[in-house]
Design an enzyme around this catalytic site. Sequence first.
Site, PDB file in Angstrom:
ATOM      1  CB  VAL A  84      -0.952   0.039   1.219  1.00 36.90           C
ATOM      2  CG1 VAL A  84      -1.937  -1.109   1.164  1.00 36.90           C
ATOM      3  CG2 VAL A  84      -0.167   0.012   2.531  1.00 36.90           C
ATOM      4  CD  GLU A  94       6.017   2.525  -4.745  1.00 42.56           C
ATOM      5  OE1 GLU A  94       6.813   3.192  -5.414  1.00 42.56           O
ATOM      6  OE2 GLU A  94       5.984   1.285  -4.775  1.00 42.56           O
TER       7      GLU A  94
END
Length: 735
Positions: A700, A702
């Site tokens: 999670v 990016e």
Amino acid sequence: MTTVERTVLGVGIDRVDGGQKASGSAPYSGDVTYPGLVHAVLVRSTIAAGRIAAIDASGAEEVPGVLAVVTHENAPRVQRSPATPLWRQPPAPLQRTDIVHHGQYVAMVVADTVEQATEAARLVEVAYEPAEAVVRLDDPRAVDVEDPYGSDQTRGDSAAGLADADVVIDAQYTTPDETNNPMGLFATVAAWDGDRLTVHDTTQWPDSTRNALAGAFGVPESGVRVLAPFVGGGFGAGLRVWPHVILAAMAARVVGRPVKLMLTRPQMFTGIGHRPATIQRIRLGARRDGTLTAIEHESVQPSAIDDDNIVESVTTVSSVGYACPNVTTRDRLRRLNVPVPTSMRGPGDAQGHFGLECALDELAYELGIDPLELRMRNYAEEHPQLRLPWSSKALRRCYELGAERFGWWERDPQPRSMRRGDTLIGYGMAGVTFFWFQQPCEARATIDREGRAFVRSAATDIGTGTYTVMTQLSADRLGLRVDQVRMGLGDTELPSAPMQGGSGMTASLGSAIHDAAGNLIAAFLDLVADDIASPLRGLTAADVVAVDGRLQRRDDPAAGESYREMLDRHDLPDLTADGSAVPAKPEELGLAPAGPFAARFAEVHVDADLGRISVARLVTVVDAGRILNPKTARSQIIGGAVGGIGMALLEETVTDPGTGRIVNATFGDYLIAVNADVPDLDVSFVGDPDRFNPVGVKGVGEIGLVGVAPAIANAVFHATGRRIRTLPLTLDKLL
């Protein structure tokens, strides 16, 4: 599922390292000191192309406290660091006279204090023979380079698909250079003891830094130790081994004392990479019912003159994001006299989604089909390129829940139709298909006589919450409380680990810890395999569960014993087991590895007279597989979304076309989203555990940023009727 699993994993506990960070006791590289520590300060070039004609260091050498002035004339010879499996490191510093970008390091001053070194650095005089620099991506003099990694994709016949289309969208989208800009300045502390080197560094990949330093100085990797237990943010800037790291070690060897080298903010703009600009051409073909017949997506991005080329896979999303029979994608490089680019949060996908998702919005309006409905009609039920089922995918649910939470269907679809007084209101959305990334990783787990676990790996935590979620995972797997687990990270003397990047650390390290913990349980069972006093005698790992600091029979919870009892009876202080994880191959599982998916919905307000844009709402729904800690996961999405707002409205690294100098290389001039720019952010998670790793997770770190800029750009079009295809979206483009 055991009681421990229900209470340890999936719970939004506070960060286990929060107390250290809040109290200031977390050891960052810039805080490290040694007896006799001295300081290095760098001198940068004031031209973008040419060569050094002469250097006069006499004035600098006369400053009290100066120990050495190192230039290409007297620098020890060092080798270019060896390549990683992903890229080559930048060229070795102070080894030549040619200048290839403004801000290139041309000298280094070492002195007793940083003030003395800074004053002396100002007195180093450099004479240049300048050459004409090429710094603009659209400069016809720039030399094109093909993608050396062969990331281009083709399926079907895109030319035929475009010819067969009822409607064709053909547009160019551009994104600017952006700079990672973590709040903490990058710092390196280096100390030699004979041929042994210890380095404290701001790095997202300690093992890579160790290998690079060993290669540069010709010493064994076993003789280099790199420590990075805490990293003050990186956003990709800490993935490569930059010249200042080599220079810190060089300075320590030259003066025979430990050296600290901390970059200034302007040096952060030229010395540790940046998100490369892109020029993208996208052609979409579709039938009147919205079915895509073709996608052509071409992108060009800058490469430094002497870099061996990191290629952002800008166009990859167009090959995997939607079901389309005819697709051609191509990424190219163009050599410029600019600092070496690097990854920045959401590399490639951040830029590529802006182009593709805006083009889809244009197509939706051309066809008279709702933008969300258009995406639903072209939903990729299987991986379009591999033709395999996804290891997990809940993007459809992301769309549905996001539309519901946002109130998407309440909008008037006509551009410039929604307003409140002098404020134009716009709704926009974007879909997100992020890449999958996982690398081999190792971990080690120990349990002692007190029933406490020590789990460790060389991986770093750049603020993403790795300490916390890996502590939770270890506690879950071993049947312990969170406070019974200690996590060790950021030390190359620990089991090897990949980079903290690509949103792959949780899957990589989590899988290795899962294996190590399983092996440790097996080791305890081996310990009592022939122990007549043990109720676990002769059992295998499949026969037991770990709960409350003990192993118990799966079919008889009353039959079991604690780790402490087993160690005490066998007079052992502790027991240790190693674990490793190697990513599976798609053909082995018959699945296409899925990265995270998301849906973005944005509401913007635009001043009808002044063109000022503000984001009023942002709703995000993410499929990230199994969520180990919803609090830290939500925090990652929020932080990424703030970066996405900056990408959409504010961020642009501006280079003077005449000199090649970055003109806004300070926090006063480079605009970053602050509290006043950020509305309340609505974040939800959906989806099932992923099938491509035993922990069931997807990253999670990016995806929080990717898709924000196109959602905002599409909302601006809906509000104003003006299509802006160039980031950032500034008011002058609306006036």
